[in-house]
Structures are given as C-alpha cells and as structure tokens.
Motif scaffolding. Structure first.
Motif, PDB file in Angstrom:
ATOM      1  N   ALA A  90       7.385  -3.146 -10.680  1.00 28.91           N
ATOM      2  CA  ALA A  90       6.119  -3.315 -10.204  1.00 28.91           C
ATOM      3  C   ALA A  90       5.898  -1.997  -9.293  1.00 28.91           C
ATOM      4  O   ALA A  90       5.686  -2.204  -8.223  1.00 28.91           O
ATOM      5  N   PRO A  91       6.038  -0.796  -9.779  1.00 25.89           N
ATOM      6  CA  PRO A  91       5.819   0.227  -9.042  1.00 25.89           C
ATOM      7  C   PRO A  91       4.297   0.362  -8.369  1.00 25.89           C
ATOM      8  O   PRO A  91       3.219  -0.079  -9.133  1.00 25.89           O
ATOM      9  N   SER A  92       4.133   1.062  -7.386  1.00 23.68           N
ATOM     10  CA  SER A  92       2.930   1.185  -6.628  1.00 23.68           C
ATOM     11  C   SER A  92       2.003   2.116  -7.957  1.00 23.68           C
ATOM     12  O   SER A  92       2.485   2.953  -8.537  1.00 23.68           O
ATOM     13  N   LEU A  93       0.747   1.735  -7.804  1.00 22.41           N
ATOM     14  CA  LEU A  93      -0.124   2.613  -8.787  1.00 22.41           C
ATOM     15  C   LEU A  93      -0.077   3.990  -8.889  1.00 22.41           C
ATOM     16  O   LEU A  93      -0.253   4.863  -9.718  1.00 22.41           O
ATOM     17  N   SER A  94       0.346   4.637  -7.298  1.00 19.72           N
ATOM     18  CA  SER A  94       0.451   5.936  -7.114  1.00 19.72           C
ATOM     19  C   SER A  94       1.535   6.544  -8.042  1.00 19.72           C
ATOM     20  O   SER A  94       1.505   7.916  -7.843  1.00 19.72           O
ATOM     21  N   LYS A  95       2.569   5.693  -8.280  1.00 18.64           N
ATOM     22  CA  LYS A  95       3.711   6.357  -8.838  1.00 18.64           C
ATOM     23  C   LYS A  95       3.441   6.338 -10.230  1.00 18.64           C
ATOM     24  O   LYS A  95       4.607   6.826 -11.048  1.00 18.64           O
ATOM     25  N   PHE A  96       2.428   6.366 -10.794  1.00 20.01           N
ATOM     26  CA  PHE A  96       2.329   6.473 -12.451  1.00 20.01           C
ATOM     27  C   PHE A  96       1.726   8.085 -12.807  1.00 20.01           C
ATOM     28  O   PHE A  96       1.123   8.104 -13.849  1.00 20.01           O
ATOM     29  N   VAL A  97       1.596   8.795 -11.680  1.00 18.15           N
ATOM     30  CA  VAL A  97       1.220  10.146 -11.861  1.00 18.15           C
ATOM     31  C   VAL A  97       1.551  10.767 -13.138  1.00 18.15           C
ATOM     32  O   VAL A  97       0.704  11.629 -13.717  1.00 18.15           O
ATOM     33  N   GLN A 211       3.310   8.832   8.392  1.00 23.99           N
ATOM     34  CA  GLN A 211       3.109   8.387   6.825  1.00 23.99           C
ATOM     35  C   GLN A 211       1.977   7.495   6.885  1.00 23.99           C
ATOM     36  O   GLN A 211       1.431   6.934   8.062  1.00 23.99           O
ATOM     37  N   GLU A 212       1.691   6.938   5.505  1.00 22.22           N
ATOM     38  CA  GLU A 212       0.587   6.007   5.455  1.00 22.22           C
ATOM     39  C   GLU A 212       1.197   4.901   4.485  1.00 22.22           C
ATOM     40  O   GLU A 212       1.783   5.055   3.545  1.00 22.22           O
ATOM     41  N   ASN A 213       0.837   3.622   4.687  1.00 17.10           N
ATOM     42  CA  ASN A 213       1.269   2.536   4.248  1.00 17.10           C
ATOM     43  C   ASN A 213       0.493   1.166   4.427  1.00 17.10           C
ATOM     44  O   ASN A 213      -0.196   1.264   5.364  1.00 17.10           O
ATOM     45  N   ALA A 214       0.931   0.142   3.836  1.00 18.22           N
ATOM     46  CA  ALA A 214       0.473  -1.133   4.102  1.00 18.22           C
ATOM     47  C   ALA A 214       0.989  -1.756   5.185  1.00 18.22           C
ATOM     48  O   ALA A 214       2.412  -1.622   5.511  1.00 18.22           O
ATOM     49  N   VAL A 232      -5.915   2.270  12.426  1.00 20.76           N
ATOM     50  CA  VAL A 232      -6.438   1.230  11.275  1.00 20.76           C
ATOM     51  C   VAL A 232      -7.614   2.116  10.464  1.00 20.76           C
ATOM     52  O   VAL A 232      -8.589   1.769  10.733  1.00 20.76           O
ATOM     53  N   SER A 233      -6.836   2.898   9.446  1.00 23.98           N
ATOM     54  CA  SER A 233      -7.739   3.745   8.763  1.00 23.98           C
ATOM     55  C   SER A 233      -8.132   2.990   7.416  1.00 23.98           C
ATOM     56  O   SER A 233      -9.477   3.276   7.020  1.00 23.98           O
ATOM     57  N   ASN A 234      -7.582   1.896   6.956  1.00 28.20           N
ATOM     58  CA  ASN A 234      -7.836   1.441   5.580  1.00 28.20           C
ATOM     59  C   ASN A 234      -8.491   2.357   4.820  1.00 28.20           C
ATOM     60  O   ASN A 234      -9.481   1.907   3.976  1.00 28.20           O
ATOM     61  N   HIS A 235      -7.869   3.402   4.527  1.00 25.66           N
ATOM     62  CA  HIS A 235      -8.391   4.496   3.522  1.00 25.66           C
ATOM     63  C   HIS A 235      -8.238   4.404   2.326  1.00 25.66           C
ATOM     64  O   HIS A 235      -9.016   5.033   1.403  1.00 25.66           O
ATOM     65  N   SER A 236      -7.184   3.720   1.887  1.00 24.27           N
ATOM     66  CA  SER A 236      -6.916   3.384   0.291  1.00 24.27           C
ATOM     67  C   SER A 236      -5.932   2.136   0.027  1.00 24.27           C
ATOM     68  O   SER A 236      -5.630   1.849   1.255  1.00 24.27           O
ATOM     69  N   TYR A 237      -5.932   1.888  -1.112  1.00 18.73           N
ATOM     70  CA  TYR A 237      -5.220   0.614  -1.559  1.00 18.73           C
ATOM     71  C   TYR A 237      -3.844   0.928  -1.935  1.00 18.73           C
ATOM     72  O   TYR A 237      -3.426   1.829  -2.455  1.00 18.73           O
ATOM     73  N   LEU A 238      -3.037  -0.237  -1.440  1.00 21.12           N
ATOM     74  CA  LEU A 238      -1.404  -0.069  -1.810  1.00 21.12           C
ATOM     75  C   LEU A 238      -1.196  -1.301  -2.757  1.00 21.12           C
ATOM     76  O   LEU A 238      -1.405  -2.318  -2.409  1.00 21.12           O
TER      77      LEU A 238
END
Ligand code: SIN
Length: 334
Positions: A90-97, A211-214, A232-238
């Motif tokens: 279950a890789p993060s969606l970002s890792k399907f680049v 870094q950015e993370n959940a 607390v930027s909540n700028h994108s989804y992990l």
C-alpha cells in the motif's frame, strides 16, 4: 547487480511453502510502523484472511520497510511471476509517479479541504478511471487507505508561516512525487526526494531541514523529536493505494478473489476509523511532549500558501489531464 539480486530474491518468493500453511501466500509489505492507520489495516486484513480463509490463503505482514521500501516494492510486484505467492503493498499515492500520470492529481496542493473531500473522490467512479491504466503496468489497484492531511515540520528558530521567506534556503524531504517537488519550489524551498526509512536520520543529521507528512508518521517515526516547529498546513493528502500484481490477482480462483475483496472492504472501513483517531491522538501526543511546537496558520497565511502553489496546477494540468482535473474539481465543489 542490484536488479539481479532483486530478481533472485523474487524468484525465491515463488518457491513452494509447506502445504500445511495455505494454497496461496500473500506477503503484505509496507514501510510504516504497525500502530499507524496503514499498519493496523494491514494487520486486520491479515487477521481476517488467516481466520476466514484458513488453508486457502495466508497473509504475512512485513512493516517498517523490512521486506521492501516503497520504491522497490512496485518493481518487485511486477517482476514476481509466482502464481501461488503474491506481493501486496500500500504505497502512498505519491509513489506511483512512474506508473500513472493521473494519480498525480492526489498530490496537487489544496485540492482537498479535508478528509470528506478525499472520500468524495476516492468513493466516486473517477477513482476507477484514475487507476485503470495501472493494469497495463502489471498492477491491480484494490482500494485506497487513509493516513490523513499533511502538515509541515521544520528545524530552526521560527515556524513556517510566510511564503516564500520561511522556506527560502531550507531543504525539505519529499516522497518521489514530481508534484511535491514543484510544490516545494513554488513555496520557496529546496526539495529532496528520499525514501521514508531515511527521513529520521536525514532530519536528525541536518541533511534536510524539514519535511511534510501526516501526524501518525511524524509521531510513530519520532520526526517531531528532531524538529522545532510543525505548521498545521493541511496542504495535501497522504493516502495509500493498496495494490497487488495483476497477474497473481487474475489467476486466483474467482471465489478467493471475491472473498479477499470483501475482507479488504472491511479493512478499508476500519482504516478510515484508525486514521481519524490517529489524526487527533498523535497530534495531541506531539503537542503534549516537549519537542516540536505546533502552530496554526492564520487564514491569511493559508491563503498565501495556496496562492503560491497555483503554478503547480498549471504545470501539471497537461500531464494529469485537463478534463479529468475539471471532473475532480467539479465533484469536490458539489
Ligand atoms: C507512508 O506513509 O507509507 C510513507 C510516507 C512517506 O514516505 O512520507
């Protein structure tokens, strides 16, 4: 040489295992700690399969990058030719680049206001449209699991508030996402792609400043202990795409596929609950500890970050597909 070793290792995955175990073995590989939303969902999936499908399917979970890191696991899955031992991850969606242009939409900064927005997209038919192409790459998408909205952490004498000033001259670890790379540049910083298992050391040794993370990853991997502030930027989804090798999946008997799909649905429902809890509880634990200080952005600061990220949307519109992007934003407005 590395590729040869990977091939040899994968070939051994296909070796027969004792019949006393099960007809099919699924090795579930992930990179996070077992107590995180993904770790708990993977363990629940394994527990339910091992109880209900005893003798037919056995699932073994490998957390903390024990088996593969996320960048390697997709390659391993595609190279694995065994029809009795499958790899699931279950890789993060970002890792399907490397495998999908459309999934890059998930990384667009400020696409989602909150997790309700995320679920609107994930539960819509657009999700199938976005993952269909993975079949041609040897991957089969099964479901999406949450972690949460991402926040930014930094080491230094003040928090990240002003763009670009507070990002200027700072290096940020990002996942392998090109969108995240463009986002960091748009905010004024310098991006550096690194595997998840290297993040703590990179932060501790000052290889990167932030870094950015959940929240659950920042807590469970102790990133907050080597950072000074969290904005607390909540700028994108992990979030994570649960995937399996297309070939392995297609050759499973139909009833086994159906039962695994049902169990995955249960694990997905539980995962959303785990993620919602971790979001609150892990943030609280970080706030109560004496390491990084958590700061909220003002509405004006948030608006300035969002504005600074606009060029990223323009840059990736073509790759993601303008029509698809309009459909996504149309859906989220409803
Ligand atoms: C993960 O949550 O699986 C890892 C995310 C990251 O690489 O930052």
């Amino acid at each position: 040489m590395k590729r040869l070793l990977l091939v040899v290792f994968i070939a051994t995955l296909g070796m027969p295992f004792t019949a006393a175990q099960a007809e099919y073995l699924i090795k579930f590989s992930h990179v996070v700690a077992p107590g995180t939303p993904k770790g708990k969902a993977a363990d629940l999936f394994a527990k339910l399969v091992n109880e209900r499908m005893k003798g037919k399917v056995k699932v073994e979970v490998f957390p903390n990058s024990q088996l593969y890191n996320d960048d390697k696991v997709l390659e391993a899955m595609r190279l694995n030719t065994s029809r009795t031992t499958g790899i699931m991850a279950a890789p993060s969606l970002s890792k399907f680049v490397k495998f999908s242009d459309t999934l890059q939409a998930f990384d667009l900064p400020y696409l989602f206001d909150d997790m309700n927005d995320v679920h609107k997209l994930v539960d819509s038919p657009l999700m199938d449209k976005m993952t269909d192409g993975l079949g041609k790459k040897g991957l089969r998408a099964l479901t999406v699991w949450d972690n949460g909205m991402k926040v930014f952490s930094i080491k230094g004498d003040h928090p990240l508030r002003k763009v670009p000033d507070d990002f200027t001259g700072k290096k940020f670890r990002i996942q392998s996402s090109n969108v995240a790379e463009a986002m960091i540049k748009a905010l004024g910083g310098t991006p550096q792609k690194l595997p998840f298992k290297e993040v703590y050391t990179a932060l501790a040794q000052g290889v990167v400043d932030g870094q950015e993370n959940a929240w659950s990853n920042i807590y469970s991997k102790k990133f907050y202990e080597v950072q000074s502030y969290i904005s607390v930027s909540n700028h994108s989804y992990l979030g994570y795409l649960v995937v399996v090798s297309q070939d392995f999946w297609q050759h499973l008997p139909k009833d086994i596929r159906a039962q695994l799909t049902e169990i995955l649905k249960e694990a997905t429902t539980a995962n959303r609950q785990y993620a919602a809890e971790a979001d609150k509880e892990d943030r609280k634990k970080i706030e109560e500890d004496h390491y990084a200080k958590v700061v909220e952005l003002t509405p004006q600061e948030r608006a300035a970050w969002k504005q600074a990220c606009q060029p990223v949307w323009t840059q990736f519109r073509g790759e993601i597909g303008g029509e698809l992007l309009d459909e996504i934003t149309g859906l989220l407005k409803k």
